[in-house]
Write a protein that holds these residues in place. Structure first.
Motif, short mmCIF file in Angstrom:
data_model
loop_
_atom_site.label_atom_id
_atom_site.label_comp_id
_atom_site.label_asym_id
_atom_site.label_seq_id
_atom_site.Cartn_x
_atom_site.Cartn_y
_atom_site.Cartn_z
N VAL A 175 0.92 -1.22 -0.01
CA VAL A 175 0.07 0.13 -0.06
C VAL A 175 0.89 1.41 0.07
O VAL A 175 1.97 1.07 0.47
CB VAL A 175 -1.06 0.02 1.10
N ASP A 176 0.35 2.17 -0.59
CA ASP A 176 1.15 3.40 -0.49
C ASP A 176 0.60 4.22 0.84
O ASP A 176 -0.53 4.91 0.62
CB ASP A 176 0.72 4.35 -1.80
N LEU A 177 1.62 4.13 1.59
CA LEU A 177 1.00 4.87 3.09
C LEU A 177 0.98 6.23 3.09
O LEU A 177 0.30 6.87 3.74
CB LEU A 177 2.04 4.35 4.04
N GLN A 178 1.75 6.95 2.09
CA GLN A 178 1.65 8.27 2.03
C GLN A 178 -0.02 8.98 1.67
O GLN A 178 -0.62 9.72 2.21
CB GLN A 178 2.60 8.93 0.92
N VAL A 460 -2.75 8.32 15.81
CA VAL A 460 -2.52 7.44 14.71
C VAL A 460 -1.15 6.66 15.04
O VAL A 460 -1.32 5.25 14.67
CB VAL A 460 -2.18 8.19 13.27
N VAL A 461 -0.27 6.96 15.56
CA VAL A 461 1.15 6.27 15.87
C VAL A 461 0.45 5.27 16.59
O VAL A 461 1.08 4.06 16.66
CB VAL A 461 2.14 7.34 16.45
N ALA A 462 -0.24 5.63 17.87
CA ALA A 462 -0.46 4.33 18.76
C ALA A 462 -1.50 3.49 18.25
O ALA A 462 -1.23 2.34 18.34
CB ALA A 462 -1.41 5.20 20.04
N GLY A 463 -2.58 3.97 17.37
CA GLY A 463 -3.40 2.90 16.82
C GLY A 463 -2.60 2.10 15.75
O GLY A 463 -3.07 1.05 15.73
N VAL A 464 -1.79 2.59 14.99
CA VAL A 464 -1.07 1.67 14.03
C VAL A 464 -0.02 1.03 14.75
O VAL A 464 -0.01 -0.53 14.38
CB VAL A 464 -0.24 2.77 12.78
N LEU A 465 0.76 1.45 15.45
CA LEU A 465 2.17 0.50 16.14
C LEU A 465 1.43 -0.54 17.12
O LEU A 465 2.34 -1.54 17.18
CB LEU A 465 2.87 1.62 16.65
N GLN A 466 0.48 -0.16 17.87
CA GLN A 466 -0.38 -1.28 18.53
C GLN A 466 -0.46 -2.59 17.85
O GLN A 466 0.03 -3.59 18.43
CB GLN A 466 -1.17 -0.75 19.29
N ARG A 467 -0.86 -2.48 16.77
CA ARG A 467 -1.29 -3.78 15.76
C ARG A 467 -0.21 -4.17 14.84
O ARG A 467 -0.26 -5.33 14.44
CB ARG A 467 -2.76 -3.43 15.28
N PHE A 468 0.67 -2.91 14.27
CA PHE A 468 1.20 -3.27 12.86
C PHE A 468 2.50 -2.93 13.04
O PHE A 468 2.93 -2.08 13.66
CB PHE A 468 0.50 -2.71 11.86
N LYS A 469 3.29 -3.57 12.11
CA LYS A 469 4.89 -3.16 11.85
C LYS A 469 4.63 -2.69 10.39
O LYS A 469 4.38 -3.38 9.59
CB LYS A 469 5.74 -4.31 12.21
N VAL A 470 5.08 -1.54 10.29
CA VAL A 470 5.18 -0.89 9.01
C VAL A 470 6.57 -1.12 8.15
O VAL A 470 7.46 -0.54 8.69
CB VAL A 470 4.98 0.64 8.94
N VAL A 471 6.59 -1.53 7.07
CA VAL A 471 7.71 -2.09 6.41
C VAL A 471 7.97 -1.62 5.17
O VAL A 471 7.16 -1.97 4.08
CB VAL A 471 7.95 -3.66 6.29
N PRO A 472 8.69 -0.44 5.02
CA PRO A 472 9.00 0.18 3.73
C PRO A 472 9.66 -0.75 2.42
O PRO A 472 10.21 -1.84 2.78
CB PRO A 472 10.05 1.15 3.75
N VAL A 473 8.76 -0.47 1.42
CA VAL A 473 9.14 -1.47 0.02
C VAL A 473 10.27 -0.66 -0.78
O VAL A 473 9.77 0.03 -1.65
CB VAL A 473 7.87 -1.87 -0.80
N VAL A 474 11.58 -0.72 -0.29
CA VAL A 474 12.48 0.06 -1.12
C VAL A 474 13.77 -0.92 -1.25
O VAL A 474 13.94 -1.72 -0.40
CB VAL A 474 12.73 1.50 -0.40
N GLU A 475 14.62 -0.42 -2.25
CA GLU A 475 15.76 -1.07 -2.37
C GLU A 475 16.82 -0.71 -1.29
O GLU A 475 16.68 0.51 -0.72
CB GLU A 475 16.29 -0.71 -3.81
N LYS A 476 17.66 -1.62 -0.80
CA LYS A 476 18.49 -1.24 0.28
C LYS A 476 19.39 -0.19 -0.31
O LYS A 476 19.92 0.04 -1.11
CB LYS A 476 19.43 -2.30 0.46
N GLY A 477 19.59 0.65 0.84
CA GLY A 477 20.15 2.17 0.70
C GLY A 477 19.60 3.15 0.06
O GLY A 477 20.28 4.42 -0.25
#
Length: 502
Positions: A175-178, A460-477
């Motif tokens: 998903v595009d989190l932005q 938002v931070v509390a609601g999201v991080l309580q339940r989920f880990k956000v993992v960016p889909v980007v190339e390393k570096g």
């Protein structure tokens, strides 16, 4: 630049030649001795450098100003227009507070944004601004508005944001989190400002006509500032062509929509008992249609882009700093089915608050802000400013200044905002000089919605991080590119995967 822009540029060549003949004798040293400061030439100034760095303008100007001894330099634009760029806290205090009356939004800014913002609070000076500020300040300081904001945010988080992220986690979708956060912020601010729900954050991520038109207004209005010669966009507007035609259509849609809601509320007097800002303004006798439309559109602009931009970069930085994420998780507690939190609970999230401040130090939602000088003046660092010049202070650069933040400025370190109580072990937030950290402006124009913004972001931070880990889909570096229209964005969006916490 578009073909129409180039055509108009070439049509102005005779004017440039006359200007050159008039001013070339006064330009004694067109090239700076400081190699970081861009070269300047007769007529066009530093246009070639501006053009070459158009996409990374914020970072480019930041690098220049941080390379100067006084954290201040003069950028020479086409037609010999001078802009002072500064990251010096003493200068910022002088501009935003000490000599506030001399540094105004000014005619250039007002004219550039007038079609969109008209006489809204963020685009005017003098008595008009003072009156709007007084009216808005009264409403923002009421407990009832805070309670209303809490309820709006709570519903949007629990009934829309969390289910969308939960579905993305279950389906293992990118998903595009932005985009998701912009939709979240847009729904929130429209409910708070208008009492209207655009339903922009639904599972199918719909195209909402008002939201799309508003986005076009922001983007196309901000592009006017990047045009080398304002006469270009003014000619395009006069003939109704190119980007100016698109802007006129978008502005017409936004303002007509806003006026329709104002009329509906006035016709249904019972709706004036609602807690949204528009109802509050109308119920206190402010029935002038243009006045309330101008001020509410300004607040939508402020609430829509700033919080979503801050949260986008926050989740990016947290993904790279697992120790900080762990500390936030300790503060907000474990996974809960009921993600609602009372105001006092949110208010006491000191480590999360510090983390958001630290994130905005690196990526301020408004990375630069300009003022017009009303009369000749001298900045505290000795820089002379002439009446009519523009002076720009640069929060993005200030957040990267070793002079302000020390040798560890490049570290993402929420602890720099905190002290630990030796008796209880609890964190205590320690604010910074607002003129060294002008993310919410400072002085008479300090942001009225600061408390509301932190409430939304921490929920938002509390609601999201309580339940989920956000993992960016980007190339390393690979680092995302920071770009800015009227407010900051992550170029190309923020693709992520969402993982349920165990």
């Amino acid at each position: 630049m578009t073909f129409i822009d180039l055509l108009l540029l070439f049509s102005l060549i005779p004017f440039f030649i006359i200007f050159f003949l008039k001013f070339q004798k006064t330009r004694k040293n067109p090239i700076s001795s400081n190699t970081k400061i861009p070269k300047s030439y007769p007529i066009i100034g530093s246009y070639f450098s501006l053009l070459a760095n158009q996409e990374q303008r914020i970072q480019w100007l930041s690098d220049i100003v941080l390379s100067t001894p006084k954290l201040t330099f003069t950028l020479i634009r086409p037609l010999n227009f001078h802009t002072i760029i500064t990251a010096n806290p003493s200068n910022v205090q002088h501009i935003l507070k000490t000599n506030f009356s001399v540094y105004q939004k000014g005619q250039n800014s007002n004219n550039t944004l007038a079609d969109f913002l008209s006489n809204g609070i963020f685009n005017v000076d003098g008595d008009i601004w003072k009156y709007q500020r007084q009216v808005a300040s009264h409403e923002f300081n009421t407990k009832s508005l805070r309670k209303f904001v809490e309820s709006v945010v709570d519903v949007e988080v629990s009934e829309r944001l969390i289910p969308i992220l939960a579905n993305a986690a279950a389906e293992k979708n990118v998903v595009d989190l932005q985009d998701v956060l912009q939709r979240f912020a847009f729904d929130n601010i429209c409910k708070i400002a208008f009492g209207y729900d655009p339903k922009y954050l639904l599972p199918n991520l719909p195209e909402a006509e008002f939201a799309v038109a508003f986005e076009d207004c922001v983007r196309l209005s901000s592009e006017r500032f990047a045009v080398p010669f304002p006469l270009i966009w003014k000619i395009k507007r006069a003939f109704g062509i190119g980007s100016e035609k698109k802007l006129a259509i978008a502005v017409g849609e936004v303002r007509e929509f806003a006026k329709r809601i104002v009329r509906e509320k006035l016709n249904e007097r019972s709706s004036l008992d609602s807690a949204d800002l528009l109802s509050r303004f109308l119920s206190t006798g402010h029935s002038d249609e243009d006045f309330v439309v101008d001020i509410v559109i300004s607040f939508i602009l402020a609430g829509r882009d700033t919080t979503s931009a801050a949260l986008t970069w926050f989740f990016w930085l947290i993904s790279k700093n697992v120790d900080v994420e762990s500390e936030i998780l300790k503060e907000i507690g474990g996974k809960e089915e009921d993600v609602s939190m009372r105001y006092d609970e949110v208010k006491n999230m000191m480590y999360t608050h510090a983390s958001l401040c630290e994130s905005m130090r690196f990526y301020p939602p408004v990375p630069m802000d300009s003022k017009e000088v009303m009369k000749d003046d001298v900045l505290p660092d000795g820089t002379f400013v002439k009446k009519g010049m523009r002076v720009t202070y640069h929060p993005y650069a200030m957040g990267r200044s070793e002079e302000i933040w020390g040798k560890d400025w490049a570290e993402f370190k929420p602890e720099r905002w905190l002290n630990k109580d030796e008796m209880t072990g609890n964190w205590m937030f320690v604010g910074k000089d607002p003129f060294a950290y002008p993310v919410f402006q400072a002085g008479p124009r300090v942001c009225l919605g600061k408390e509301m913004a932190f409430l939304q972001m921490k929920r938002v931070v509390a609601g999201v991080l309580q339940r989920f880990k956000v993992v960016p889909v980007v190339e390393k570096g690979v680092e995302p590119m920071f770009i800015s229209y009227l407010t900051a964005k992550m170029k190309g969006g923020f693709p992520v995967t969402i993982e349920e916490r165990m």
